[in-house]
Write a protein that holds these residues in place. Sequence first.
Motif, PDB file in Angstrom:
ATOM      1  N   GLU A  10       0.844  -1.203   0.000  1.00 46.55           N
ATOM      2  CA  GLU A  10       0.000   0.000   0.000  1.00 46.55           C
ATOM      3  C   GLU A  10       0.878   1.252   0.000  1.00 46.55           C
ATOM      4  O   GLU A  10       1.044   1.932   1.012  1.00 46.55           O
ATOM      5  CB  GLU A  10      -0.942  -0.024   1.212  1.00 46.55           C
ATOM      6  N   TRP A  11       1.404   1.563  -1.170  1.00 48.23           N
ATOM      7  CA  TRP A  11       2.294   2.717  -1.305  1.00 48.23           C
ATOM      8  C   TRP A  11       1.580   4.004  -0.900  1.00 48.23           C
ATOM      9  O   TRP A  11       2.158   4.861  -0.228  1.00 48.23           O
ATOM     10  CB  TRP A  11       2.813   2.818  -2.737  1.00 48.23           C
ATOM     11  N   ASN A  12       0.325   4.115  -1.304  1.00 51.98           N
ATOM     12  CA  ASN A  12      -0.379   5.370  -1.017  1.00 51.98           C
ATOM     13  C   ASN A  12      -0.738   5.522   0.461  1.00 51.98           C
ATOM     14  O   ASN A  12      -1.074   6.627   0.912  1.00 51.98           O
ATOM     15  CB  ASN A  12      -1.619   5.531  -1.902  1.00 51.98           C
ATOM     16  N   TRP A  13      -0.660   4.436   1.240  1.00 52.74           N
ATOM     17  CA  TRP A  13      -0.812   4.558   2.697  1.00 52.74           C
ATOM     18  C   TRP A  13       0.221   5.525   3.255  1.00 52.74           C
ATOM     19  O   TRP A  13      -0.027   6.245   4.225  1.00 52.74           O
ATOM     20  CB  TRP A  13      -0.689   3.180   3.342  1.00 52.74           C
ATOM     21  N   HIS A  14       1.391   5.548   2.630  1.00 49.90           N
ATOM     22  CA  HIS A  14       2.492   6.367   3.119  1.00 49.90           C
ATOM     23  C   HIS A  14       2.380   7.831   2.709  1.00 49.90           C
ATOM     24  O   HIS A  14       3.331   8.595   2.897  1.00 49.90           O
ATOM     25  CB  HIS A  14       3.826   5.751   2.694  1.00 49.90           C
ATOM     26  N   THR A  15       1.223   8.228   2.186  1.00 46.58           N
ATOM     27  CA  THR A  15       0.950   9.662   2.031  1.00 46.58           C
ATOM     28  C   THR A  15       0.267  10.212   3.286  1.00 46.58           C
ATOM     29  O   THR A  15      -0.110  11.395   3.316  1.00 46.58           O
ATOM     30  CB  THR A  15       0.048   9.942   0.809  1.00 46.58           C
TER      31      THR A  15
ATOM     32  N   GLN B  73      -1.842  13.191   1.763  1.00 40.98           N
ATOM     33  CA  GLN B  73      -0.965  14.339   1.539  1.00 40.98           C
ATOM     34  C   GLN B  73      -0.151  14.116   0.261  1.00 40.98           C
ATOM     35  O   GLN B  73       0.045  12.994  -0.187  1.00 40.98           O
ATOM     36  CB  GLN B  73      -0.023  14.540   2.724  1.00 40.98           C
ATOM     37  N   ASN B  74       0.343  15.179  -0.299  1.00 46.83           N
ATOM     38  CA  ASN B  74       1.108  15.090  -1.544  1.00 46.83           C
ATOM     39  C   ASN B  74       2.600  14.938  -1.267  1.00 46.83           C
ATOM     40  O   ASN B  74       3.437  15.703  -1.741  1.00 46.83           O
ATOM     41  CB  ASN B  74       0.821  16.300  -2.432  1.00 46.83           C
ATOM     42  N   VAL B  75       2.920  13.930  -0.485  1.00 43.74           N
ATOM     43  CA  VAL B  75       4.301  13.572  -0.176  1.00 43.74           C
ATOM     44  C   VAL B  75       4.288  12.179   0.435  1.00 43.74           C
ATOM     45  O   VAL B  75       3.293  11.782   1.063  1.00 43.74           O
ATOM     46  CB  VAL B  75       4.942  14.591   0.808  1.00 43.74           C
ATOM     47  N   LEU B  76       5.339  11.423   0.221  1.00 41.55           N
ATOM     48  CA  LEU B  76       5.477  10.120   0.871  1.00 41.55           C
ATOM     49  C   LEU B  76       6.231  10.277   2.185  1.00 41.55           C
ATOM     50  O   LEU B  76       7.182  11.054   2.275  1.00 41.55           O
ATOM     51  CB  LEU B  76       6.240   9.146  -0.038  1.00 41.55           C
TER      52      LEU B  76
ATOM     53  N   TYR C 192       9.499   6.725  -5.246  1.00 43.94           N
ATOM     54  CA  TYR C 192       8.402   7.421  -5.923  1.00 43.94           C
ATOM     55  C   TYR C 192       8.023   6.734  -7.235  1.00 43.94           C
ATOM     56  O   TYR C 192       6.845   6.649  -7.595  1.00 43.94           O
ATOM     57  CB  TYR C 192       8.768   8.887  -6.156  1.00 43.94           C
ATOM     58  N   VAL C 193       9.017   6.232  -7.958  1.00 44.05           N
ATOM     59  CA  VAL C 193       8.716   5.533  -9.218  1.00 44.05           C
ATOM     60  C   VAL C 193       7.880   4.292  -8.956  1.00 44.05           C
ATOM     61  O   VAL C 193       6.860   4.046  -9.630  1.00 44.05           O
ATOM     62  CB  VAL C 193      10.019   5.180  -9.957  1.00 44.05           C
ATOM     63  N   LEU C 194       8.269   3.488  -7.972  1.00 40.04           N
ATOM     64  CA  LEU C 194       7.513   2.269  -7.690  1.00 40.04           C
ATOM     65  C   LEU C 194       6.149   2.594  -7.094  1.00 40.04           C
ATOM     66  O   LEU C 194       5.164   1.891  -7.367  1.00 40.04           O
ATOM     67  CB  LEU C 194       8.315   1.350  -6.767  1.00 40.04           C
ATOM     68  N   ALA C 195       6.081   3.640  -6.295  1.00 43.64           N
ATOM     69  CA  ALA C 195       4.779   4.035  -5.747  1.00 43.64           C
ATOM     70  C   ALA C 195       3.819   4.437  -6.868  1.00 43.64           C
ATOM     71  O   ALA C 195       2.610   4.188  -6.768  1.00 43.64           O
ATOM     72  CB  ALA C 195       4.953   5.178  -4.756  1.00 43.64           C
TER      73      ALA C 195
ATOM     74  N   ASP D 183      -0.324   9.666  -7.276  1.00 40.66           N
ATOM     75  CA  ASP D 183      -0.483  10.544  -8.431  1.00 40.66           C
ATOM     76  C   ASP D 183       0.790  11.361  -8.655  1.00 40.66           C
ATOM     77  O   ASP D 183       1.644  11.479  -7.768  1.00 40.66           O
ATOM     78  CB  ASP D 183      -1.647  11.505  -8.209  1.00 40.66           C
ATOM     79  N   LYS D 184       0.859  11.975  -9.816  1.00 46.67           N
ATOM     80  CA  LYS D 184       2.019  12.797 -10.160  1.00 46.67           C
ATOM     81  C   LYS D 184       2.206  13.959  -9.180  1.00 46.67           C
ATOM     82  O   LYS D 184       3.337  14.355  -8.882  1.00 46.67           O
ATOM     83  CB  LYS D 184       1.896  13.322 -11.588  1.00 46.67           C
ATOM     84  N   LYS D 185       1.115  14.491  -8.655  1.00 50.38           N
ATOM     85  CA  LYS D 185       1.242  15.634  -7.749  1.00 50.38           C
ATOM     86  C   LYS D 185       1.981  15.253  -6.459  1.00 50.38           C
ATOM     87  O   LYS D 185       2.606  16.124  -5.833  1.00 50.38           O
ATOM     88  CB  LYS D 185      -0.135  16.217  -7.415  1.00 50.38           C
ATOM     89  N   VAL D 186       1.952  13.990  -6.082  1.00 49.04           N
ATOM     90  CA  VAL D 186       2.726  13.549  -4.909  1.00 49.04           C
ATOM     91  C   VAL D 186       4.219  13.654  -5.225  1.00 49.04           C
ATOM     92  O   VAL D 186       5.015  14.069  -4.371  1.00 49.04           O
ATOM     93  CB  VAL D 186       2.345  12.111  -4.505  1.00 49.04           C
ATOM     94  N   TYR D 187       4.574  13.302  -6.441  1.00 48.58           N
ATOM     95  CA  TYR D 187       5.966  13.415  -6.896  1.00 48.58           C
ATOM     96  C   TYR D 187       6.394  14.875  -6.988  1.00 48.58           C
ATOM     97  O   TYR D 187       7.443  15.275  -6.460  1.00 48.58           O
ATOM     98  CB  TYR D 187       6.080  12.729  -8.258  1.00 48.58           C
ATOM     99  N   ASP D 188       5.567  15.690  -7.614  1.00 47.76           N
ATOM    100  CA  ASP D 188       5.929  17.083  -7.849  1.00 47.76           C
ATOM    101  C   ASP D 188       5.946  17.903  -6.563  1.00 47.76           C
ATOM    102  O   ASP D 188       6.840  18.736  -6.355  1.00 47.76           O
ATOM    103  CB  ASP D 188       4.951  17.721  -8.836  1.00 47.76           C
ATOM    104  N   GLN D 189       4.972  17.669  -5.692  1.00 51.12           N
ATOM    105  CA  GLN D 189       4.849  18.485  -4.486  1.00 51.12           C
ATOM    106  C   GLN D 189       5.551  17.856  -3.278  1.00 51.12           C
ATOM    107  O   GLN D 189       5.700  18.505  -2.248  1.00 51.12           O
ATOM    108  CB  GLN D 189       3.372  18.717  -4.168  1.00 51.12           C
ATOM    109  N   GLY D 190       5.971  16.595  -3.418  1.00 46.62           N
ATOM    110  CA  GLY D 190       6.686  15.921  -2.339  1.00 46.62           C
ATOM    111  C   GLY D 190       8.159  15.774  -2.656  1.00 46.62           C
ATOM    112  O   GLY D 190       9.006  16.510  -2.160  1.00 46.62           O
TER     113      GLY D 190
END
Length: 453
Positions: free
Chosen positions: A195-200, A204-207, A233-236, A245-252
């Motif tokens: 659950e990669w997105n659990w780590h947001t 939130q827009n960051v891991l 981030y790539v695997l997430a 989503d891409k915004k997690v990458y860009d804003q995190g």
Amino acid sequence: MKAKILVLLCLLLPGFGHSQQKPASSKAPVAAKFDATKRPRNLTDEQLLDLVQRQTFRYFWDFGHPVSGMARERSNVAYDYGNEVVTTGGTGFGIMAIIVAADRKWITREQAAQRIYKIVRFLEKADSFHGVFPHWYNGATGKVIRFGQKDDGADIVETSFLFEGLICARQYFTGESTLEKDLRNHILWMWENVEWNWHTQGGQNVLYWHWSPNNGWSMNHQIHGWNECLITYVLAASSPKYAIDKKVYDQGWATGNEFRNGKEYYNIKLPLGPDFGGPLFFTHYSFLGLNPHGLKDQYADYWQQNQNHTLINYTYCVENPKKYKGYGKNSWGLTASDSYQGYAAHNPKEDLGVISPTAALSAMPYAPEQSMLALKHFYNDLGDKIWSEYGFVDGFSEQHNWYAKSHLAIDQGPIVGMIENYRTGLLWKLFMSSPDVQRGLKTLGFESPQISK
């Protein structure tokens, strides 16, 4: 002459091509007395690369934990570690080393598949948290060994290093045997369950790096770049069920204090990262699988990033502003490793006079001439002190007359994998061929010759 050298190499590397019988005890094996002075001499470049990869691979094969098959954190018992401590990320690097060994026929394909299958089945029963694995395990029981006072749960970065290796394995073992089919299926099930997105932490827009069932998010460690965590981030973004989503990458990821750089050091421009680039493992860990050739997004050309970081590190060692003994064109490479003061993240801004062999050797794709000079010096000139049954030791300092006795999984693994990527591109081809990885890279806005249209 060449045949004699190859025979000698085989004599020095017992057990390859034969099933390794592990003791029932999970204690670390006691290695036979190793005499580095008897190492083969006058090797060609190709023979030397073969020997270094093959001997380093032994760390994961001969010294792998007998119950779990996973990579031990380190070869020595230090810092209150015991023989049971195995490492999640180092195991991912070890899986890639095992694939290299199978492809070069140092072990059979079936042996490699069996060992990786053993690791996978162990991990399926071991402690995990929303499908994410911890930094360390007890290799006999599958219980978490905490890495820090509150670090006793999920570590998404270590998990990403593990799956970098497992995805390569899934792309490599494509045969129709029951073993290879089962291996692919079990890797897929584990991969789908992370659950990669659990780590947001609630969207939130960051891991976040850590989560614990006992301490929740209290470590509060957001993952910002530039560092070793691009692969996370790539695997997430590549996850089949729990993608970001891409915004997690860009804003995190792309908003850290040390993300953008753009300055020049020794007339070499550094697009991303801290001043002088930081430790060289930034260019290794994510890029055992990610092929930086032609890999670009809105922030950087990653071949330029990694090559320039490497050349800055190299030039710093040649310039040697602190005038340490032993630095030069044939002895360079600053990255995290053991030192005479303990573990340290060696780099031009934290230079203790310690050269870490993994730094220059794992840089082979980026600076092959400079790396080969270092390899020959390490082996031919310093080998009596730093060559061992598991390849080169973790670090040395001629300035302080200190030579490590230790090896670390996260340092040995990239030596095997990155030299192989330099020689054949094997791991790059495997990882980049994954449809999930390609989809994730597209989601984040990457372009690469390896991404299908």
